[in-house]
Design a protein around this motif. Structure first.
Motif, short mmCIF file in Angstrom:
data_model
loop_
_atom_site.label_atom_id
_atom_site.label_comp_id
_atom_site.label_asym_id
_atom_site.label_seq_id
_atom_site.Cartn_x
_atom_site.Cartn_y
_atom_site.Cartn_z
N PRO A 102 0.72 -1.16 -0.03
CA PRO A 102 -0.08 0.03 -0.06
C PRO A 102 0.91 1.25 0.19
O PRO A 102 0.50 2.20 -0.71
N THR A 103 1.93 1.27 0.64
CA THR A 103 2.73 2.42 0.70
C THR A 103 3.43 2.93 -0.63
O THR A 103 3.49 3.75 -1.19
N THR A 104 3.83 1.93 -1.29
CA THR A 104 4.62 2.04 -2.53
C THR A 104 3.45 2.42 -3.48
O THR A 104 3.81 3.15 -4.33
N ARG A 105 2.21 1.69 -3.43
CA ARG A 105 1.18 1.89 -4.45
C ARG A 105 0.87 3.36 -4.21
O ARG A 105 0.78 3.98 -5.31
N SER A 106 0.73 3.75 -2.94
CA SER A 106 0.52 5.22 -2.75
C SER A 106 1.54 6.39 -3.68
O SER A 106 1.09 7.39 -4.11
N ILE A 107 2.78 5.77 -3.24
CA ILE A 107 3.87 6.93 -4.06
C ILE A 107 3.68 6.83 -5.40
O ILE A 107 3.84 7.72 -6.07
N VAL A 108 3.49 5.59 -6.17
CA VAL A 108 3.53 5.60 -7.52
C VAL A 108 2.12 6.02 -8.14
O VAL A 108 2.23 6.84 -9.12
N TRP A 109 1.11 6.28 -7.39
CA TRP A 109 -0.21 6.87 -7.67
C TRP A 109 -0.11 8.48 -7.76
O TRP A 109 -0.20 9.03 -8.72
N LEU A 110 0.92 8.78 -6.79
CA LEU A 110 1.30 10.22 -6.84
C LEU A 110 2.15 10.54 -7.99
O LEU A 110 1.91 11.78 -8.54
N ALA A 111 3.27 9.82 -8.07
CA ALA A 111 3.89 10.07 -9.61
C ALA A 111 3.20 10.13 -10.66
O ALA A 111 3.50 10.89 -11.54
N GLY A 112 2.36 9.11 -10.95
CA GLY A 112 1.39 9.43 -12.13
C GLY A 112 0.46 10.47 -12.10
O GLY A 112 0.68 11.21 -13.08
N MET A 113 0.11 10.82 -10.72
CA MET A 113 -0.62 12.43 -10.96
C MET A 113 0.26 13.55 -11.16
O MET A 113 -0.15 14.30 -12.00
N VAL A 114 1.48 13.32 -10.83
CA VAL A 114 2.21 14.54 -11.17
C VAL A 114 2.56 14.35 -12.46
O VAL A 114 2.65 15.67 -13.30
N CYS A 115 2.75 13.37 -13.21
CA CYS A 115 2.85 13.42 -14.62
C CYS A 115 1.73 13.90 -15.33
O CYS A 115 2.02 14.59 -16.37
N THR A 116 0.65 13.44 -14.90
CA THR A 116 -0.62 14.11 -15.64
C THR A 116 -0.77 15.58 -15.39
O THR A 116 -0.94 16.35 -16.34
N VAL A 117 -0.70 16.07 -14.28
CA VAL A 117 -0.56 17.36 -14.02
C VAL A 117 0.28 18.15 -14.74
O VAL A 117 0.21 19.36 -15.21
N SER A 118 1.41 17.88 -14.70
CA SER A 118 2.79 18.43 -15.47
C SER A 118 2.45 18.50 -17.03
O SER A 118 2.86 19.51 -17.59
N ILE A 119 1.74 17.68 -17.51
CA ILE A 119 1.33 17.89 -19.02
C ILE A 119 0.74 19.20 -19.18
O ILE A 119 0.90 19.79 -20.18
#
Length: 123
Positions: A102-119
């Motif tokens: 779960p902790t790693t899952r939350s970190i990679v979820w955040l990384a994906g969200m950062v990529c999307t918002v950065s676009i």
């Protein structure tokens, strides 16, 4: 086809990978009532089904950001890199969800969200 558009295709199909994991082996699977069967599952099947739902939920924002950035003529290389980053993060998210990390899952979820918002910031 741009790399970012290929990422849209990959992301459109990824939830079905999660569905396949949830239904793997079809132990007692009832195709006439698949949602009820899935609701009774636990362990990796339940986690894969939850990941599938979340993967579907992430699609509209990602699809919109890529399409809007391309229409606005944002730098293609940056859109492509961020779209690939999103796909990698979401694949990692699925792995983490099924593996019950779960902790790693939350970190990679955040990384994906950062990529999307950065676009959006490439416009």
């Amino acid at each position: 086809m741009t790399i970012a558009y290929a990422c849209i295709l990959i992301m459109g199909l990824l939830p079905y990978v999660a569905t396949g994991i949830a239904k793997k082996g079809f132990e007692g699977y009832d195709n006439s009532m698949p949602r009820q069967w899935l609701a009774k599952q636990d362990g990796y099947r339940a986690r894969a089904n939850a990941a599938q739902a979340n993967l579907f939920e992430s699609l509209p924002l990602f699809f919109a950001t890529v399409i809007i950035a391309q229409i606005a003529n944002a730098p293609q290389f940056r859109i492509d890199i961020l779209a690939v980053g999103f796909v990698i993060a979401r694949i990692a998210y699925l792995v983490c969800y099924v593996a019950n990390w779960p902790t790693t899952r939350s970190i990679v979820w955040l990384a994906g969200m950062v990529c999307t918002v950065s676009i959006f910031f490439q416009i």
